[in-house]
Motif scaffolding. Structure first.
Motif, PDB file in Angstrom:
ATOM      1  N   ILE A  16       0.860  -1.184   0.000  1.00 19.40           N
ATOM      2  CA  ILE A  16       0.000   0.000   0.000  1.00 19.40           C
ATOM      3  C   ILE A  16       0.897   1.236   0.000  1.00 19.40           C
ATOM      4  O   ILE A  16       1.710   1.416   0.911  1.00 19.40           O
ATOM      5  CB  ILE A  16      -0.910   0.002   1.234  1.00 19.40           C
ATOM      6  N   SER A  17       0.764   2.077  -1.021  1.00 19.91           N
ATOM      7  CA  SER A  17       1.697   3.198  -1.116  1.00 19.91           C
ATOM      8  C   SER A  17       1.189   4.268  -2.068  1.00 19.91           C
ATOM      9  O   SER A  17       0.390   4.002  -2.963  1.00 19.91           O
ATOM     10  CB  SER A  17       3.059   2.698  -1.607  1.00 19.91           C
ATOM     11  N   HIS A  18       1.671   5.520  -1.845  1.00 22.62           N
ATOM     12  CA  HIS A  18       1.509   6.535  -2.891  1.00 22.62           C
ATOM     13  C   HIS A  18       2.885   6.951  -3.426  1.00 22.62           C
ATOM     14  O   HIS A  18       2.998   7.903  -4.189  1.00 22.62           O
ATOM     15  CB  HIS A  18       0.723   7.758  -2.377  1.00 22.62           C
ATOM     16  N   ASP A  19       3.929   6.207  -3.033  1.00 19.98           N
ATOM     17  CA  ASP A  19       5.283   6.426  -3.537  1.00 19.98           C
ATOM     18  C   ASP A  19       5.462   5.596  -4.804  1.00 19.98           C
ATOM     19  O   ASP A  19       5.816   4.418  -4.760  1.00 19.98           O
ATOM     20  CB  ASP A  19       6.300   6.015  -2.463  1.00 19.98           C
ATOM     21  N   LEU A  20       5.214   6.227  -5.950  1.00 15.78           N
ATOM     22  CA  LEU A  20       5.218   5.480  -7.208  1.00 15.78           C
ATOM     23  C   LEU A  20       6.614   5.024  -7.623  1.00 15.78           C
ATOM     24  O   LEU A  20       6.762   4.046  -8.360  1.00 15.78           O
ATOM     25  CB  LEU A  20       4.585   6.328  -8.307  1.00 15.78           C
ATOM     26  N   SER A  21       7.648   5.715  -7.154  1.00 14.78           N
ATOM     27  CA  SER A  21       9.008   5.258  -7.455  1.00 14.78           C
ATOM     28  C   SER A  21       9.267   3.910  -6.798  1.00 14.78           C
ATOM     29  O   SER A  21       9.818   2.995  -7.414  1.00 14.78           O
ATOM     30  CB  SER A  21      10.032   6.292  -6.967  1.00 14.78           C
ATOM     31  N   ALA A  22       8.860   3.774  -5.531  1.00 21.03           N
ATOM     32  CA  ALA A  22       9.028   2.501  -4.830  1.00 21.03           C
ATOM     33  C   ALA A  22       8.133   1.429  -5.443  1.00 21.03           C
ATOM     34  O   ALA A  22       8.546   0.272  -5.602  1.00 21.03           O
ATOM     35  CB  ALA A  22       8.710   2.676  -3.345  1.00 21.03           C
ATOM     36  N   VAL A  23       6.911   1.809  -5.789  1.00 21.71           N
ATOM     37  CA  VAL A  23       5.971   0.859  -6.391  1.00 21.71           C
ATOM     38  C   VAL A  23       6.555   0.265  -7.675  1.00 21.71           C
ATOM     39  O   VAL A  23       6.463  -0.939  -7.921  1.00 21.71           O
ATOM     40  CB  VAL A  23       4.625   1.557  -6.694  1.00 21.71           C
ATOM     41  N   LYS A  24       7.175   1.091  -8.478  1.00 22.51           N
ATOM     42  CA  LYS A  24       7.720   0.615  -9.763  1.00 22.51           C
ATOM     43  C   LYS A  24       8.794  -0.450  -9.558  1.00 22.51           C
ATOM     44  O   LYS A  24       8.913  -1.389 -10.354  1.00 22.51           O
ATOM     45  CB  LYS A  24       8.289   1.806 -10.552  1.00 22.51           C
ATOM     46  N   TYR A  25       9.571  -0.318  -8.471  1.00 22.30           N
ATOM     47  CA  TYR A  25      10.704  -1.227  -8.293  1.00 22.30           C
ATOM     48  C   TYR A  25      10.359  -2.512  -7.562  1.00 22.30           C
ATOM     49  O   TYR A  25      11.099  -3.485  -7.653  1.00 22.30           O
ATOM     50  CB  TYR A  25      11.838  -0.491  -7.570  1.00 22.30           C
ATOM     51  N   ILE A  26       9.237  -2.535  -6.853  1.00 20.12           N
ATOM     52  CA  ILE A  26       8.956  -3.726  -6.048  1.00 20.12           C
ATOM     53  C   ILE A  26       7.756  -4.517  -6.547  1.00 20.12           C
ATOM     54  O   ILE A  26       7.621  -5.701  -6.243  1.00 20.12           O
ATOM     55  CB  ILE A  26       8.748  -3.341  -4.561  1.00 20.12           C
ATOM     56  N   SER A  27       6.899  -3.918  -7.351  1.00 20.04           N
ATOM     57  CA  SER A  27       5.605  -4.535  -7.654  1.00 20.04           C
ATOM     58  C   SER A  27       5.606  -5.336  -8.946  1.00 20.04           C
ATOM     59  O   SER A  27       6.265  -4.981  -9.922  1.00 20.04           O
ATOM     60  CB  SER A  27       4.522  -3.450  -7.752  1.00 20.04           C
ATOM     61  N   HIS A  28       4.830  -6.413  -8.934  1.00 21.35           N
ATOM     62  CA  HIS A  28       4.551  -7.175 -10.152  1.00 21.35           C
ATOM     63  C   HIS A  28       3.249  -6.694 -10.793  1.00 21.35           C
ATOM     64  O   HIS A  28       3.136  -6.631 -12.012  1.00 21.35           O
ATOM     65  CB  HIS A  28       4.440  -8.667  -9.830  1.00 21.35           C
ATOM     66  N   LYS A  29       2.276  -6.371  -9.952  1.00 20.21           N
ATOM     67  CA  LYS A  29       0.994  -5.849 -10.435  1.00 20.21           C
ATOM     68  C   LYS A  29       0.640  -4.584  -9.659  1.00 20.21           C
ATOM     69  O   LYS A  29       1.081  -4.392  -8.523  1.00 20.21           O
ATOM     70  CB  LYS A  29      -0.119  -6.888 -10.269  1.00 20.21           C
ATOM     71  N   VAL A  30      -0.185  -3.741 -10.279  1.00 21.44           N
ATOM     72  CA  VAL A  30      -0.615  -2.486  -9.662  1.00 21.44           C
ATOM     73  C   VAL A  30      -2.119  -2.353  -9.793  1.00 21.44           C
ATOM     74  O   VAL A  30      -2.682  -2.627 -10.865  1.00 21.44           O
ATOM     75  CB  VAL A  30       0.068  -1.270 -10.331  1.00 21.44           C
ATOM     76  N   ALA A  31      -2.780  -1.959  -8.703  1.00 21.89           N
ATOM     77  CA  ALA A  31      -4.205  -1.610  -8.734  1.00 21.89           C
ATOM     78  C   ALA A  31      -4.329  -0.169  -8.257  1.00 21.89           C
ATOM     79  O   ALA A  31      -3.877   0.161  -7.149  1.00 21.89           O
ATOM     80  CB  ALA A  31      -5.012  -2.546  -7.845  1.00 21.89           C
TER      81      ALA A  31
END
Length: 625
Positions: free
Chosen positions: A490-505
């Motif tokens: 759960i995040s609003h840090d899109l830089s971190a999301v890009k590096y750790i996530s396989h899927k995004v909702a």
């Protein structure tokens, strides 16, 4: 346009504070020197404890007791502020030199309307009549783009969102046309879209008034996009002070280089993320661990028939060993979904299936087969750890209800500490004796000690400095690679999301409006809200300009009275008449779906921007040099 006139000059300033023994003192600022020119924007960059805020307070001669300025001088228009009389300093503060703080609602008086608080400053410093001050206050509210300023003039702080409260603080700060504005992490607590709006607004207003601006920040993205010059602080010293473009082309100091690498999630050390999506590689044959279907959560309002519609018909699946990121602004329903999954909130409607067992009621989480299988890592590590327990006892706590012998339990705790990189000598320390980054490692150790299948990570890096943030992201990727644990990130840090996530909702007002593979979402978002979020990210580079052609004006509407039709239509740059109807979810490709009538238009718009792709290419080229 800059002018060469030196407006503020800080020369060899040192500040120290007494230690607990009362005899020795600790130097917090060590012979600091720098200057600010007229109409110049300077970024004072550093991590927690570097001395940034103390320096900003020293400029105004406001070091809190028992700290004191022990040497140096601070010249403003040729006069040493450290030798000025109290009355003269009091007249300068709030009029010629002002500070914008990071906690706007903590600074605003809850018992006075925002209009009256602006009037108080104008009357005190400018001596205008109350009617003249009121007219000026309303103009200031218009300048900071507060909707319906006449009505908001009579509003109280609790009636404003965080972004609106920050705009009021900016209005108060600029009320007397100051020459120097100090922004002390003024946007650190805001959502990415609101942060971009406030920073654009602040820069334009300050420069239009002919003022100089000092950004005190740990965010190199802010420095890259808004500053003319960057000064890096560490250990109370300025280790680098140079032009912004020169700095981002290649810092000269070792610490500056480490800070920039961490902000880009790059580097050669084990503490820095070196590859996007470097966790477990996901294939379509993995079993589905978690199924959420048509989840609804409403909160009743006391004394009213209305409800807060926090989550509205959210559906998603999570595979074993996969990371799904829930992304959205504050109030979008991200944390509420996480709490429903844990049983901390009972859902209003819908179905949750975990390991083929139906969840949703609190008693189901007492099932012995599920105990310890879902864990949680909190946003604020200092508040999530019991201050009266040692680190060992904190990590051991989830095992107390499991039928394990003492040796097995001890071994599990030791393994968890080892996995998160905490040495044995720290096992019996208390939370107040370690840094925030290490506190978050303890929170992760507590989460993994029971061998969970799913860990819910609620903004786990938002409170951390850049280097600690990069270390935690790398740690989470390594844990997932070793244990095949699934993450709900759960995040609003899109830089971190890009590096750790396989899927995004991506959520907006409790509804998932776009979801799919992370690479597809970042490469080709199809919803205007997704596009607005990505366009608002401040990446740490001067070579790739942030796109400004797509912006989400205003803030997220109230979840009590949801808009009819498309919930984004009041903020959407692509809105048309058909948006008065509610769009259905459309599957536009494998593992990519969107709820928008204009998704093809959005795809064409983003193909002109290529923001993240250009940044990655530029960063990769810079790393080779």
């Amino acid at each position: 346009m800059q002018e060469d006139k030196i407006l503020l000059s800080v020369d060899n300033v040192s500040v120290d504070f007494p230690n607990e023994d009362g005899r020795t003192r600790t130097t917090v600022l060590d012979h600091i020197s720098f200057s600010v020119k007229s109409k110049e924007i300077v970024a004072l960059v550093g991590e927690s404890g570097s001395g940034k805020t103390i320096l900003s307070r020293a400029i105004m001669n406001l070091i809190p007791a028992p700290g004191k300025i022990v040497s140096g001088s601070i010249f403003y228009h040729g006069e040493n502020l450290l030798e000025s009389e109290h009355k003269k300093l009091a007249n300068l503060r709030g009029k010629r030199i002002v500070t914008i703080v990071s906690n706007p609602k903590g600074e605003l008086d809850p018992l006075e309307t925002i209009g009256q608080q602006i009037i108080n400053v104008i009357v005190h410093h400018l001596g205008l009549s109350k009617n003249e001050a009121k007219l000026k206050a309303i103009r200031l509210l218009e300048d900071v783009k507060i909707p319906d300023p006449l009505r908001r003039f009579d509003a109280y702080p609790h009636e404003l969102s965080g972004g609106m409260a920050q705009r009021v603080i900016i209005a108060i700060a600029l009320a007397c046309d100051p020459e120097i504005v100090i922004s002390d992490d003024a946007t650190s607590g805001l959502d990415v879209t609101v942060q971009a709006q406030v920073l654009d607004l602040l820069k334009n207003l300050v420069l239009n008034k002919g003022s100089s601006l000092i950004f005190v920040t740990r965010d190199l993205g802010v420095a890259a996009h808004f500053a003319d010059r960057v000064a890096v602080l560490v250990g109370g010293k300025i280790v680098e002070d140079t032009d912004t473009v020169v700095f981002f082309d290649g810092p000269k100091h070792e610490y500056s280089n480490k800070l920039l690498s961490a902000s880009k999630f790059q580097g050669n050390s084990n503490s820095i993320v070196t590859k996007s999506h470097s966790g477990v590689q996901i294939d379509g044959n993995r079993e589905v661990l978690l199924k959420v279907k048509n989840l609804v959560k409403h909160f009743p309002i006391s004394g009213s028939n209305a409800v807060v519609q926090a989550v509205n018909d959210a559906s998603f699946n999570l595979l074993k060993g996969e990371t799904l990121a829930l992304v959205g602004e504050s109030g979008s329903g991200k944390t509420t979904i996480g709490r429903c999954l844990l049983g901390l909130e009972q859902m209003t409607a819908g179905n949750i299936s975990f390991l083929d067992k139906s969840l949703g009621k609190r008693q189901t989480f007492r099932d012995p087969d599920l105990m310890g299988k879902i864990q949680f890592v909190f946003q604020e590590p200092s508040e999530a750890l019991n201050p009266k327990m040692t680190l060992y006892d904190i990590v051991n706590e989830p095992l107390k209800n499991k039928q394990s012998n003492v040796m097995d339990t001890k071994q599990a705790v030791f393994q968890s500490f080892e996995r998160v990189g905490i040495s044995q000598q720290d096992f019996y320390k208390y939370p107040n004796e370690i840094s925030m980054g290490v506190q978050q490692r303890v929170g992760i150790a507590r989460a993994i000690v029971s061998s969970p299948e799913l860990i819910i990570l609620d903004e786990p890096t938002s409170a951390l400095d850049p280097t600690a943030r990069a270390e935690i992201i790398q740690l989470l990727i390594e844990i997932q690679k070793d244990l095949s644990t699934s993450y709900l990130f759960i995040s609003h840090d899109l830089s971190a999301v890009k590096y750790i996530s396989h899927k995004v909702a991506i959520l907006y007002l409790g509804k998932i409006i776009e979801q799919g593979d992370a690479e597809k979402i970042f490469a080709s978002p199809r919803h205007p809200y997704s596009l607005g979020l990505l366009s608002s990210v401040l990446l740490p580079t001067t070579r790739v300009k942030r796109p400004t052609s797509v912006s989400l004006d205003g803030e997220i509407p109230s979840p009590i009275n949801l808009p009819s039709g498309c919930s984004l239509k009041s903020r959407c740059p692509f809105a048309e008449d058909q948006c008065s109807n509610r769009p259905e979810m459309v599957h536009i490709s494998e593992n990519h779906s969107v709820s928008c009538f204009k998704y093809e238009t959005v795809a064409k718009e983003f193909s002109k921007i290529d923001y993240f792709e250009k940044f990655e290419i530029e960063s990769a080229n810079a790393a080779k040099l």
